[in-house]
Enzyme design. Structure first.
Site, PDB file in Angstrom:
ATOM      1  N   HIS A  72      10.971  -7.779  12.727  1.00  0.00           N
ATOM      2  CA  HIS A  72      11.113  -8.961  11.918  1.00  0.00           C
ATOM      3  C   HIS A  72      11.486  -8.636  10.518  1.00  0.00           C
ATOM      4  O   HIS A  72      11.560  -7.710  10.262  1.00  0.00           O
ATOM      5  CB  HIS A  72       9.346  -9.036  11.610  1.00  0.00           C
ATOM      6  N   TYR A 200       0.969 -14.368   5.223  1.00  0.00           N
ATOM      7  CA  TYR A 200      -0.102 -13.973   4.542  1.00  0.00           C
ATOM      8  C   TYR A 200      -0.457 -15.099   3.593  1.00  0.00           C
ATOM      9  O   TYR A 200       0.393 -15.700   2.656  1.00  0.00           O
ATOM     10  CB  TYR A 200       0.329 -13.015   3.702  1.00  0.00           C
ATOM     11  N   PRO A 292      -6.691  -3.627   5.486  1.00  0.00           N
ATOM     12  CA  PRO A 292      -5.384  -3.611   6.663  1.00  0.00           C
ATOM     13  C   PRO A 292      -4.293  -4.741   6.038  1.00  0.00           C
ATOM     14  O   PRO A 292      -3.304  -4.721   6.440  1.00  0.00           O
ATOM     15  CB  PRO A 292      -5.902  -4.498   7.899  1.00  0.00           C
ATOM     16  N   LYS A 296      -0.701  -0.885   7.043  1.00  0.00           N
ATOM     17  CA  LYS A 296      -0.325   0.780   6.656  1.00  0.00           C
ATOM     18  C   LYS A 296      -0.876   1.815   7.678  1.00  0.00           C
ATOM     19  O   LYS A 296      -0.548   2.780   7.881  1.00  0.00           O
ATOM     20  CB  LYS A 296      -0.601   1.203   5.215  1.00  0.00           C
ATOM     21  N   TYR A 384       6.206  -2.802   2.068  1.00  0.00           N
ATOM     22  CA  TYR A 384       5.880  -3.282   3.232  1.00  0.00           C
ATOM     23  C   TYR A 384       6.554  -2.467   4.391  1.00  0.00           C
ATOM     24  O   TYR A 384       5.872  -1.938   5.251  1.00  0.00           O
ATOM     25  CB  TYR A 384       5.824  -4.764   3.080  1.00  0.00           C
TER      26      TYR A 384
HETATM   27  P1  RFL Z   1      -8.226   5.990  15.444  1.00  0.00           P
HETATM   28  O1  RFL Z   1      -7.435   4.890  16.137  1.00  0.00           O
HETATM   29  O2  RFL Z   1      -9.535   5.397  14.794  1.00  0.00           O
HETATM   30  O3  RFL Z   1      -8.528   7.194  16.723  1.00  0.00           O
HETATM   31  C1  RFL Z   1      -9.591   7.911  16.630  1.00  0.00           C
HETATM   32  C2  RFL Z   1      -9.977   8.461  17.893  1.00  0.00           C
HETATM   33  O4  RFL Z   1     -10.978   9.239  17.771  1.00  0.00           O
HETATM   34  C3  RFL Z   1     -11.799   9.045  18.632  1.00  0.00           C
HETATM   35  N1  RFL Z   1     -13.213   9.757  18.470  1.00  0.00           N
HETATM   36  C4  RFL Z   1     -13.826  11.149  18.544  1.00  0.00           C
HETATM   37  N2  RFL Z   1     -13.230  11.757  19.865  1.00  0.00           N
HETATM   38  C5  RFL Z   1     -14.108  12.767  20.096  1.00  0.00           C
HETATM   39  N3  RFL Z   1     -15.182  13.103  19.503  1.00  0.00           N
HETATM   40  C6  RFL Z   1     -15.644  12.308  18.233  1.00  0.00           C
HETATM   41  N4  RFL Z   1     -16.828  12.551  17.674  1.00  0.00           N
HETATM   42  C7  RFL Z   1     -14.840  11.230  18.204  1.00  0.00           C
HETATM   43  N5  RFL Z   1     -15.133  10.227  16.893  1.00  0.00           N
HETATM   44  C8  RFL Z   1     -14.112   9.192  17.246  1.00  0.00           C
HETATM   45  C9  RFL Z   1     -12.346   7.500  18.622  1.00  0.00           C
HETATM   46  O5  RFL Z   1     -12.963   7.194  19.849  1.00  0.00           O
HETATM   47  C10 RFL Z   1     -10.677   7.436  18.718  1.00  0.00           C
HETATM   48  O6  RFL Z   1     -10.175   7.086  19.873  1.00  0.00           O
HETATM   49  O7  RFL Z   1      -7.621   6.885  14.321  1.00  0.00           O
HETATM   50  P2  RFL Z   1      -6.069   7.353  14.080  1.00  0.00           P
HETATM   51  O8  RFL Z   1      -5.641   7.755  15.346  1.00  0.00           O
HETATM   52  O9  RFL Z   1      -5.934   8.057  12.752  1.00  0.00           O
HETATM   53  O10 RFL Z   1      -5.293   5.734  14.094  1.00  0.00           O
HETATM   54  C11 RFL Z   1      -5.738   4.921  12.719  1.00  0.00           C
HETATM   55  C12 RFL Z   1      -5.447   3.395  13.156  1.00  0.00           C
HETATM   56  O11 RFL Z   1      -6.191   3.352  14.654  1.00  0.00           O
HETATM   57  C13 RFL Z   1      -5.865   2.558  11.895  1.00  0.00           C
HETATM   58  O12 RFL Z   1      -5.417   3.123  10.955  1.00  0.00           O
HETATM   59  C14 RFL Z   1      -4.933   1.290  12.306  1.00  0.00           C
HETATM   60  O13 RFL Z   1      -5.644   0.563  13.522  1.00  0.00           O
HETATM   61  C15 RFL Z   1      -5.389   0.508  11.058  1.00  0.00           C
HETATM   62  N6  RFL Z   1      -4.757  -0.959  10.883  1.00  0.00           N
HETATM   63  C16 RFL Z   1      -3.638  -1.304  10.985  1.00  0.00           C
HETATM   64  N7  RFL Z   1      -2.605  -0.249  10.818  1.00  0.00           N
HETATM   65  C17 RFL Z   1      -1.054  -0.486  10.716  1.00  0.00           C
HETATM   66  O14 RFL Z   1      -0.524   0.312  10.579  1.00  0.00           O
HETATM   67  N8  RFL Z   1      -0.959  -1.530  10.614  1.00  0.00           N
HETATM   68  C18 RFL Z   1      -1.811  -2.874  11.009  1.00  0.00           C
HETATM   69  O15 RFL Z   1      -1.138  -3.982  11.023  1.00  0.00           O
HETATM   70  C19 RFL Z   1      -2.961  -2.623  11.041  1.00  0.00           C
HETATM   71  N9  RFL Z   1      -3.773  -3.516  11.444  1.00  0.00           N
HETATM   72  C20 RFL Z   1      -5.642  -1.897  11.354  1.00  0.00           C
HETATM   73  C21 RFL Z   1      -5.234  -3.453  11.356  1.00  0.00           C
HETATM   74  C22 RFL Z   1      -7.075  -1.608  11.534  1.00  0.00           C
HETATM   75  C23 RFL Z   1      -7.974  -2.895  11.876  1.00  0.00           C
HETATM   76  N10 RFL Z   1      -9.088  -2.406  12.326  1.00  0.00           N
HETATM   77  C24 RFL Z   1      -9.950  -3.275  13.428  1.00  0.00           C
HETATM   78  C25 RFL Z   1      -9.922  -1.205  11.449  1.00  0.00           C
HETATM   79  C26 RFL Z   1      -5.996  -4.324  11.589  1.00  0.00           C
HETATM   80  C27 RFL Z   1      -7.456  -4.260  11.994  1.00  0.00           C
HETATM   81  C28 RFL Z   1      -8.324  -5.368  12.121  1.00  0.00           C
HETATM   82  C1  PHB Z   2      -1.655  -7.406  13.093  1.00  0.00           C
HETATM   83  O1  PHB Z   2      -0.605  -8.015  13.668  1.00  0.00           O
HETATM   84  O2  PHB Z   2      -2.538  -7.024  13.646  1.00  0.00           O
HETATM   85  C2  PHB Z   2      -1.578  -7.433  11.661  1.00  0.00           C
HETATM   86  C3  PHB Z   2      -0.418  -7.745  11.042  1.00  0.00           C
HETATM   87  C4  PHB Z   2      -0.332  -7.459   9.418  1.00  0.00           C
HETATM   88  C5  PHB Z   2      -1.383  -6.727   8.828  1.00  0.00           C
HETATM   89  C6  PHB Z   2      -2.578  -6.440   9.639  1.00  0.00           C
HETATM   90  C7  PHB Z   2      -2.763  -6.593  11.136  1.00  0.00           C
HETATM   91  O3  PHB Z   2      -1.523  -6.712   7.577  1.00  0.00           O
END
Ligand code: RFL
Ligand code: PHB
Length: 390
Positions: A72, A200, A292, A296, A384
């Site tokens: 994109h 957005y 989110p 990042k 971004y």
């Molecule tokens: P994770 O992915 O949470 O993985 C951690 C892992 O550790 C496990 N765990 C354990 N394992 C053993 N013993 C324990 N006691 C444990 N406790 C936990 C968990 O089960 C899991 O498998 O962390 P990590 O690897 O640091 O990754 C971070 C990302 O997952 C997170 O920052 C992103 O998902 C955030 N996020 C977004 N990030 C982006 O870069 N771009 C995006 O567009 C974006 N959109 C989002 C998001 C997060 C969202 N939510 C649901 C929080 C959109 C949403 C809605």
């Molecule tokens: C997504 O596609 O899940 C998404 C995109 C942009 C954001 C957060 C989540 O800022």
């Protein structure tokens, strides 16, 4: 059991670190409390910065990403009846790629297992010992057996609800925190996206985001009250609210379809410093959380472990500890830039709790400024798509 680096958590951070270490001939074991199926299905982020794409590609994980990821070159901001496209690539020379986090996780799990890597899923009661000694220990239960994993270093990649951070003695870490009075309701829908770029939208009723996963799947978000329950959001209410907030441009409509998944996530910002104590290193959501709105979180997790991969390589190949000692300081520069950007995007686009008309005018003025000033738009765009160095 014995390994060189013990990794807690099989999210993007833990899996990527294990893969990067493997490429440098360093052994690791990943312990994960959930099942493989669970971590591969968890619907979360979708935006990869250019730097994350480059990292995945250089690590040999670029094949499906190149085929299925969508490049994109812009995003759209909608506000006060106006729409403005931020031409990110024109302004910065770089782009983002939309590719679901669970696809990154699937690719990483497959690569680790194909290379004979050890990921222990469904472990219980993980706890860490001897972190201030030369031989720390990860203890846990796996299939009913007590296991002791002896290592040289432990890396906590266990996300925001993990246990690793809690193993650091009181008084060592400093937390910087902010919680926001809103949450995101996220849905994955079997509906052809009505957009080719992310939208957005700032709206009086609250923020909305139109994102996508494929030509058949849309990913949409609505700002909601953190106290609201999913039961209060039947599918018809979600679609009607999305239409009210997004259909502010004449002739444009949201495409609806069956909702495959929905969840509510509260929003907060958190940084815990330093990201290391003795032989424990912390990476990803285990030490920093961003709302989110700036997309990042996953990118920061990958950037942290890219640094750790280099630092462990330098330690094991040459016995040098400089990069390991600098890890926290180096990583925190990017973390704080992402914190500011995510807070700024969040504050500019969400309906404020106060309904303060003065602050609402400031939001609109900021958005109009982005839309009318090339340098202000460039600042948004370069944050971004991700700053190569900071
Ligand atoms: P994770 O992915 O949470 O993985 C951690 C892992 O550790 C496990 N765990 C354990 N394992 C053993 N013993 C324990 N006691 C444990 N406790 C936990 C968990 O089960 C899991 O498998 O962390 P990590 O690897 O640091 O990754 C971070 C990302 O997952 C997170 O920052 C992103 O998902 C955030 N996020 C977004 N990030 C982006 O870069 N771009 C995006 O567009 C974006 N959109 C989002 C998001 C997060 C969202 N939510 C649901 C929080 C959109 C949403 C809605
Ligand atoms: C997504 O596609 O899940 C998404 C995109 C942009 C954001 C957060 C989540 O800022």
């Amino acid at each position: 059991m014995r390994t060189q680096v013990g990794i807690v958590g099989a999210g993007p951070a833990g899996l990527m670190l294990s893969h990067l270490l493997h490429l440098r001939g360093i052994a690791s074991v990943v312990v994960e409390c959930r099942s493989r199926d669970h971590v591969e299905r968890r619907v979360r982020a979708g935006v990869l910065e250019q730097g994350s794409v480059d990292l995945l590609r250089e690590a040999g994980l670029g094949e499906r990403l190149a085929r299925e990821g969508a490049r994109h070159e812009g995003i759209e901001l909608r506000f006060g009846g106006e729409a403005y496209r931020v031409p990110m690539t024109e302004l910065t020379g770089r782009a983002i790629t939309v590719y679901g986090q669970q696809e990154v996780v699937k690719d990483l799990v497959a690569a680790r297992l194909a290379a004979g890597g050890e990921i222990l899923f469904e472990v219980d009661d993980v706890n860490l010992h001897g972190l201030d000694s030369e031989s720390p220990l990860v203890r846990f239960r796996h299939h009913g057996r007590e296991v002791e994993l002896h290592c040289d270093f432990v890396v906590g990649c266990d996300g925001s609800h993990g246990v690793s951070r809690g193993a650091v003695p009181d008084g060592v870490l400093t937390s910087y925190e902010r919680s926001y009075p809103f949450a995101w309701l996220g849905v994955l829908a079997a509906a052809a996206p009505a957009v080719d770029e992310l939208v957005y939208a700032r709206h009086e009723r609250g923020f909305a985001l139109y994102s996508l996963r494929s030509p058949e799947i849309s990913r949409l978000y609505l700002q909601v009250d953190p106290a609201e329950k999913l039961e209060e959001w039947p599918d018809e209410r979600i679609w009607s609210e999305l239409r009210r907030r997004l259909e502010t441009v004449p002739g444009w409509t949201v495409n609806t379809g069956p909702i495959l998944e929905k969840s509510i996530t509260p929003m907060r910002s958190l940084v815990v410093e330093p990201m290391q104590w003795q032989r424990l290193f912390l990476a990803g959501d285990a030490v920093h959380i961003v709302p989110p709105t700036g997309a990042k979180g996953m990118n920061l997790a990958l950037a942290d472990v890219a640094l750790l991969g280099e630092a462990f390589a330098d330690w094991y190949a040459y016995g040098r500890d400089g990069l390991l000692r600098d890890y926290s300081r180096t990583a925190l520069r990017r973390v704080w830039r992402a914190q500011h950007f995510s807070w700024w995007m969040t504050s500019m686009l969400h309906r404020l709790d106060s309904h303060d008309p003065y602050e609402q005018q400031l939001q609109l003025s900021t958005l109009r400024y982005v839309a009318s000033s090339r340098s202000y738009a460039t600042s948004l765009a370069e944050n971004y798509v991700g700053l190569p160095s900071i």
